[in-house]
Design an enzyme around this catalytic site. Structure first.
Site, PDB file in Angstrom:
ATOM      1  N   LYS A   1       7.956  23.284 -13.174  1.00  0.00           N
ATOM      2  CA  LYS A   1       7.023  22.199 -12.846  1.00  0.00           C
ATOM      3  C   LYS A   1       6.708  22.203 -11.352  1.00  0.00           C
ATOM      4  O   LYS A   1       5.559  21.960 -10.951  1.00  0.00           O
ATOM      5  CB  LYS A   1       7.595  20.849 -13.290  1.00  0.00           C
TER       6      LYS A   1
ATOM      7  N   ARG B   1      -2.475  22.611 -12.912  1.00  0.00           N
ATOM      8  CA  ARG B   1      -1.625  21.548 -13.495  1.00  0.00           C
ATOM      9  C   ARG B   1      -2.048  21.210 -14.923  1.00  0.00           C
ATOM     10  O   ARG B   1      -1.252  20.694 -15.707  1.00  0.00           O
ATOM     11  CB  ARG B   1      -1.639  20.302 -12.595  1.00  0.00           C
TER      12      ARG B   1
ATOM     13  N   HIS C   1      -1.199  14.695 -28.609  1.00  0.00           N
ATOM     14  CA  HIS C   1      -1.570  13.292 -28.347  1.00  0.00           C
ATOM     15  C   HIS C   1      -2.270  12.684 -29.552  1.00  0.00           C
ATOM     16  O   HIS C   1      -2.076  11.500 -29.859  1.00  0.00           O
ATOM     17  CB  HIS C   1      -2.510  13.206 -27.138  1.00  0.00           C
TER      18      HIS C   1
ATOM     19  N   ARG D   1       0.822  -1.230   0.000  1.00  0.00           N
ATOM     20  CA  ARG D   1       0.000   0.000   0.000  1.00  0.00           C
ATOM     21  C   ARG D   1       0.843   1.261   0.000  1.00  0.00           C
ATOM     22  O   ARG D   1       0.391   2.330   0.402  1.00  0.00           O
ATOM     23  CB  ARG D   1      -0.981   0.021   1.177  1.00  0.00           C
TER      24      ARG D   1
ATOM     25  N   LYS E   1       3.162  11.739 -10.829  1.00  0.00           N
ATOM     26  CA  LYS E   1       2.290  10.933 -11.687  1.00  0.00           C
ATOM     27  C   LYS E   1       2.986   9.617 -11.988  1.00  0.00           C
ATOM     28  O   LYS E   1       4.146   9.608 -12.421  1.00  0.00           O
ATOM     29  CB  LYS E   1       2.007  11.656 -12.999  1.00  0.00           C
TER      30      LYS E   1
ATOM     31  N   GLU F   1      -4.111  17.933 -10.424  1.00  0.00           N
ATOM     32  CA  GLU F   1      -4.572  18.389 -11.748  1.00  0.00           C
ATOM     33  C   GLU F   1      -6.044  18.800 -11.762  1.00  0.00           C
ATOM     34  O   GLU F   1      -6.816  18.433 -12.642  1.00  0.00           O
ATOM     35  CB  GLU F   1      -4.303  17.296 -12.808  1.00  0.00           C
TER      36      GLU F   1
ATOM     37  N   HIS G   1       7.061  11.501 -28.542  1.00  0.00           N
ATOM     38  CA  HIS G   1       6.107  12.314 -27.785  1.00  0.00           C
ATOM     39  C   HIS G   1       6.462  13.809 -27.881  1.00  0.00           C
ATOM     40  O   HIS G   1       5.603  14.652 -28.124  1.00  0.00           O
ATOM     41  CB  HIS G   1       6.112  11.849 -26.326  1.00  0.00           C
TER      42      HIS G   1
ATOM     43  N   ASN H   1      -0.443  20.533 -19.905  1.00  0.00           N
ATOM     44  CA  ASN H   1      -0.890  19.832 -21.115  1.00  0.00           C
ATOM     45  C   ASN H   1      -0.818  20.724 -22.353  1.00  0.00           C
ATOM     46  O   ASN H   1      -1.336  20.348 -23.412  1.00  0.00           O
ATOM     47  CB  ASN H   1      -2.325  19.314 -20.930  1.00  0.00           C
TER      48      ASN H   1
HETATM   49  N1  GLY Z   1       3.423  15.685 -17.442  1.00  0.00           N
HETATM   50  C1  GLY Z   1       2.358  16.468 -16.998  1.00  0.00           C
HETATM   51  C2  GLY Z   1       2.127  16.396 -15.526  1.00  0.00           C
HETATM   52  O1  GLY Z   1       2.962  15.886 -14.820  1.00  0.00           O
HETATM   53  O2  GLY Z   1       1.113  16.841 -15.066  1.00  0.00           O
END
Ligand code: GLY
Length: 357
Positions: free
Chosen positions: A227, A241, A252, A122, A144, A237, A264, A245
């Site tokens: 970032k 955040r 994409h 966990r 992420k 997000e 990418h 994008n």
């Molecule tokens: N790569 C975009 C983010 O980490 O939100």
């Protein structure tokens, strides 16, 4: 060495950026996680290059090292099956909740090993050690984690912040040149989001791998700072955040329509230029800003657009996992260094794609 402190609600941590940091990893890890047991998880291209150095550094700092886990390199292996085999290997090493996983590699490794760390018992600590430009400037920071499903990329994942990120820019010397160039797309995206001076610097002197440790460290650290500012304010997000994008809605679609044969970063670059041109036509962005973005993308040998038919792109946009009901949140540049999220319906998005081509 540069140290950037990230303060997300779920965990604060540092990102260390510099040349030669792999040899300090043990000491840096010990400062954060204590005298614990570490398991290095990496893939078949990166492990032979760096895993032994990492383990030597961990042992020298008095940490215990569990048997290394290695999985097959490549996006095609970023699957539930590989994730399962990593979890089995962590269990076979009898890793406990007090132990630490070291994710050594590029974006695929960081995403998948980060998810394994989020799930195993966990959740156990993970130290991200990115060895690609994309992983250093983007995927290793912000928590992420994911694997792909046959239905799409990154469809299974979790937010799981690392305890430490160590970005040794000297490892970039072993990144293939075309992959390095591709990753510059995300660097340019960050500059367009929040650092106009960086965009101009990149335009005048495109990023290159040649004898450039100091400059790479500077650029990586500035990207991480951008970032950091975003993910610290909006870890999950919900709002800000989403601006990360930028270029991704159309990017994409280009990536999926090319069956992932285009990188990418190249697709994001094309998407970025297209949304910038469309924003000029809509009166949201001054033409000089779009021209500056395009110049910088072209200076890095990256595509500034796509010849794919609008309908082909729209088919993929309609299936994007970031779609919300009948609308899509598109990030548009307002000027270089400032962007906004605009919610548009699919008809408006089609017009934007047409205007951007
Ligand atoms: N790569 C975009 C983010 O980490 O939100």
């Amino acid at each position: 060495m540069r140290r950037i402190h990230v303060d997300t609600p779920s965990r604060p941590y540092d990102v260390l950026v510099g040349a030669g940091l792999l040899d300090e990893l043990g000491q840096r890890a010990r400062e954060v996680v204590g005298q614990t047991r570490c398991c290095v998880v990496s893939e078949t291209n990166v492990a032979p290059l760096y895993a032994e150095r990492v383990e030597t550094s961990l042992l020298a700092a008095g940490l215990e090292v569990a048997p290394r886990v290695t999985f097959a390199a490549g996006e095609e292996h970023k699957t539930l099956a590989t994730l399962g085999s990593i979890l089995d290997a962590l269990a076979a090493c009898e890793l406990t909740r007090d132990d630490v996983v070291i994710a050594l590699g590029g974006g695929v490794t960081g995403d998948m090993v980060g998810l394994a760390a989020a799930l195993y018992l966990r959740g156990i600590s993970v130290i991200q050690v990115p060895t690609s430009l994309l992983a250093m400037v983007d995927s290793s920071v912000g928590g992420k984690t994911a694997v792909d499903l046959p239905a799409g990329k990154n469809l299974v994942g979790a937010f799981w912040q690392p305890s430490l990120v160590v970005a040794d820019v000297a490892t970039l010397s072993t990144v293939p040149a075309d992959l390095f160039r591709d990753s510059c797309g995300e660097v340019i995206k960050h500059a367009v989001l929040a650092d106009a001076a960086l965009l101009d610097e990149l335009c005048e002197q495109p990023l290159s791998l040649e004898r450039a440790d100091e400059r790479l460290a500077d650029v990586v650290a500035r990207n991480v700072t951008i970032k950091r500012d975003v993910v610290s304010a909006d870890e999950r997000e919900r709002g800000l955040r989403q601006t990360l994008n930028l270029g991704h809605t159309i990017g994409h679609a280009i990536e999926a329509a090319s069956d992932f044969s285009l990188g990418h970063g190249s697709c994001v670059s094309a998407g970025l230029c297209m949304v910038a041109r469309a924003s000029v036509e809509r009166g949201w962005c001054p033409p000089e800003a779009a021209a500056r973005i395009e110049r910088c993308v072209a200076a890095h040998g990256l595509p500034t657009g796509s010849d794919l038919p609008v309908e082909t792109l729209m088919d993929y946009v309609a299936h994007d996992k970031k779609r919300h009901g009948d609308g899509v949140n598109v990030v548009v540049p307002i000027e270089v260094g400032r962007c906004e999220v605009r919610r548009v319906d699919l008809d408006e998005l089609r017009r934007l794609v047409e205007l951007g081509r």
